[in-house]
Design a protein around this motif. Structure first.
Motif, short mmCIF file in Angstrom:
data_model
loop_
_atom_site.label_atom_id
_atom_site.label_comp_id
_atom_site.label_asym_id
_atom_site.label_seq_id
_atom_site.Cartn_x
_atom_site.Cartn_y
_atom_site.Cartn_z
N ARG A 272 71.81 27.07 41.82
CA ARG A 272 71.69 27.67 40.49
C ARG A 272 70.97 26.75 39.52
NH1 ARG A 272 77.27 29.15 41.13
NH2 ARG A 272 77.89 28.17 39.18
N SER A 273 70.47 25.62 40.01
CA SER A 273 69.74 24.69 39.16
C SER A 273 68.40 25.28 38.73
CB SER A 273 69.51 23.37 39.90
OG SER A 273 68.62 22.54 39.16
N ALA A 274 68.10 25.17 37.46
CA ALA A 274 66.84 25.68 36.94
C ALA A 274 65.65 24.83 37.38
CB ALA A 274 66.89 25.73 35.41
N ALA A 275 65.93 23.65 37.93
CA ALA A 275 64.85 22.76 38.35
C ALA A 275 64.24 23.15 39.69
CB ALA A 275 65.37 21.32 38.43
N VAL A 276 64.89 24.04 40.44
CA VAL A 276 64.44 24.39 41.78
C VAL A 276 63.31 25.41 41.72
CG1 VAL A 276 65.13 25.32 44.01
CG2 VAL A 276 66.75 23.95 42.69
N ASP A 277 62.26 25.16 42.48
CA ASP A 277 61.15 26.11 42.60
C ASP A 277 61.49 27.08 43.74
OD1 ASP A 277 58.79 27.52 42.82
OD2 ASP A 277 57.50 25.76 42.60
N HIS A 278 62.28 28.09 43.44
CA HIS A 278 62.74 29.01 44.46
C HIS A 278 61.60 29.77 45.12
CE1 HIS A 278 66.90 28.31 43.34
NE2 HIS A 278 66.59 28.54 42.09
N ALA A 279 60.63 30.17 44.32
CA ALA A 279 59.50 30.92 44.87
C ALA A 279 58.75 30.09 45.91
CB ALA A 279 58.56 31.36 43.75
N ALA A 280 58.54 28.82 45.61
CA ALA A 280 57.84 27.94 46.56
C ALA A 280 58.66 27.73 47.82
CB ALA A 280 57.51 26.60 45.89
N ASN A 281 59.97 27.56 47.67
CA ASN A 281 60.83 27.39 48.86
C ASN A 281 60.77 28.62 49.76
OD1 ASN A 281 61.64 24.83 48.15
ND2 ASN A 281 63.64 25.44 47.37
N VAL A 282 60.86 29.80 49.16
CA VAL A 282 60.82 31.03 49.95
C VAL A 282 59.47 31.18 50.64
CG1 VAL A 282 60.87 33.55 49.82
CG2 VAL A 282 62.61 32.20 48.64
N ARG A 283 58.39 30.87 49.93
CA ARG A 283 57.06 30.94 50.56
C ARG A 283 56.97 30.00 51.75
NH1 ARG A 283 55.11 31.17 45.20
NH2 ARG A 283 54.63 28.94 45.26
N ALA A 284 57.56 28.82 51.62
CA ALA A 284 57.53 27.86 52.73
C ALA A 284 58.32 28.39 53.92
CB ALA A 284 58.10 26.52 52.27
N PHE A 285 59.45 29.02 53.67
CA PHE A 285 60.22 29.62 54.77
C PHE A 285 59.39 30.69 55.46
CE2 PHE A 285 64.26 28.94 51.97
CZ PHE A 285 64.28 27.60 52.30
N GLU A 286 58.75 31.54 54.67
CA GLU A 286 57.94 32.62 55.24
C GLU A 286 56.73 32.07 55.98
OE1 GLU A 286 59.03 36.16 52.03
OE2 GLU A 286 57.24 34.90 51.70
N ASP A 287 56.14 31.01 55.45
CA ASP A 287 54.98 30.39 56.12
C ASP A 287 55.37 29.81 57.47
OD1 ASP A 287 53.35 31.06 54.02
OD2 ASP A 287 53.35 29.07 53.10
N ASN A 288 56.64 29.49 57.64
CA ASN A 288 57.14 28.98 58.92
C ASN A 288 57.59 30.11 59.84
OD1 ASN A 288 57.55 25.82 59.34
ND2 ASN A 288 57.59 26.26 57.14
N GLY A 289 57.31 31.35 59.45
CA GLY A 289 57.55 32.48 60.33
C GLY A 289 58.88 33.17 60.17
N PHE A 290 59.62 32.86 59.11
CA PHE A 290 60.95 33.44 58.94
C PHE A 290 60.92 34.65 58.01
CE2 PHE A 290 61.79 29.01 60.03
CZ PHE A 290 62.69 29.17 61.06
N THR A 291 61.75 35.63 58.32
CA THR A 291 62.03 36.71 57.38
C THR A 291 63.15 36.22 56.47
OG1 THR A 291 61.40 38.43 58.96
CG2 THR A 291 62.88 39.07 57.17
N VAL A 292 62.92 36.27 55.17
CA VAL A 292 63.84 35.66 54.21
C VAL A 292 64.58 36.74 53.44
CG1 VAL A 292 64.08 34.07 52.27
CG2 VAL A 292 62.29 33.70 53.99
N VAL A 293 65.89 36.59 53.39
CA VAL A 293 66.75 37.43 52.55
C VAL A 293 67.40 36.50 51.54
CG1 VAL A 293 68.69 39.03 52.47
CG2 VAL A 293 67.21 38.97 54.49
N THR A 294 67.09 36.67 50.26
CA THR A 294 67.65 35.81 49.22
C THR A 294 68.79 36.52 48.52
OG1 THR A 294 65.52 34.74 48.84
CG2 THR A 294 67.15 34.53 47.10
N LEU A 295 69.94 35.88 48.48
CA LEU A 295 71.11 36.45 47.81
C LEU A 295 71.50 35.53 46.66
CD1 LEU A 295 73.21 37.67 50.87
CD2 LEU A 295 71.79 39.02 49.35
N ALA A 296 71.11 35.91 45.47
CA ALA A 296 71.36 35.09 44.29
C ALA A 296 72.77 35.27 43.78
CB ALA A 296 70.37 35.45 43.19
N TYR A 297 73.23 34.29 43.03
CA TYR A 297 74.55 34.32 42.40
C TYR A 297 74.65 35.52 41.47
CZ TYR A 297 78.44 32.67 39.45
OH TYR A 297 79.61 32.55 38.75
N ALA A 298 75.75 36.26 41.56
CA ALA A 298 75.93 37.46 40.75
C ALA A 298 77.16 37.37 39.85
CB ALA A 298 76.03 38.70 41.64
#
Length: 223
Positions: free
Chosen positions: A49-75
């Motif tokens: 939940r840290s605002a310092a994290v580049d979530h979009a870049a992390n997800v792109r990196a996961f996808e670039d490594n061939g993974f299907t990504v499901v992101t479940l954010a804090y609700a």
């Protein structure tokens, strides 16, 4: 965190469509793709939940490594309620025919204890987990807390607030495999704020069930 809702709106079936280059995807098609030897592998991402994290870049990196990504954010729920929601998502994937061995629950920062709770509440030996920093030893004192599956802990030696995951693994007969990797990157607590190769590579290899060298340490899959 403004980028997270777009991940949550992504249809899992749409991601499978893109991977398969098909016009439409049904649960049956998803199951068929997942059962193939080269079928998709899934990362269920429980982000910090840290605002310092580049979530979009992390997800792109996961996808670039061939993974299907499901992101479940804090609700807004408590940690156990959050973990149960993630667990239900994982069980939903399995219900469509996805091999549990093809699923890795990734908890980063504040999401790391949530991923540990998913492991404890799922009790499935086949699912993989990656705890990126912030292992909360206090979870081990909770009644009935017993982790399951295959668990990789990664932390930076410079992050003094991030402890070893080893205590979480005590008295866990359904924990098939465990690794505690300490990296010396110089980034400390900010290591997982961006998709750096030092943690992306071992995470990807672990999630594929492969072997990866981290300095002099080996992360090896069970035979």
């Amino acid at each position: 965190m403004r980028s997270l809702p777009c991940f949550n709106r992504r249809s899992l079936l749409a991601l499978v469509v893109a991977a398969a280059m098909a016009a439409a995807a049904t649960p049956a098609a998803l199951a068929a793709a997942a059962q193939g030897g080269d079928g998709p592998r899934y990362l269920v991402y429980v982000p910090s939940r840290s605002a310092a994290v580049d979530h979009a870049a992390n997800v792109r990196a996961f996808e670039d490594n061939g993974f299907t990504v499901v992101t479940l954010a804090y609700a807004g729920e408590d940690a156990l309620g959050y973990a149960r929601r993630v667990r239900d998502e994982v069980h939903g994937l399995i219900a469509t025919g996805v091999d549990p061995d093809a699923i890795t629950v990734v908890g980063a920062g504040t999401g790391s204890p949530v991923a540990a709770l998913v492991s404890a509440t799922s009790a499935d030996r086949r699912i993989r987990y990656a705890l990126l920093g912030n292992c909360d030893e206090r979870l081990a004192d909770a009644p009935g807390f017993h982790m399951s599956g295959r668990v990789l802990g990664i932390r930076d030696a410079g992050d003094r607030a991030s402890q070893s995951c080893r205590r979480l693994w005590q008295d866990s007969p359904k924990l098939v495999e465990r690794r505690d990797v300490v990296l010396h990157t110089g980034h400390g607590a900010t290591l997982f704020d961006a998709p750096r190769a030092q943690w992306i590579v071992p995470l990807a290899e672990w999630s594929r069930g492969g072997h990866v060298a981290v300095g002099e340490m080996k992360v090896a899959a069970m035979p």
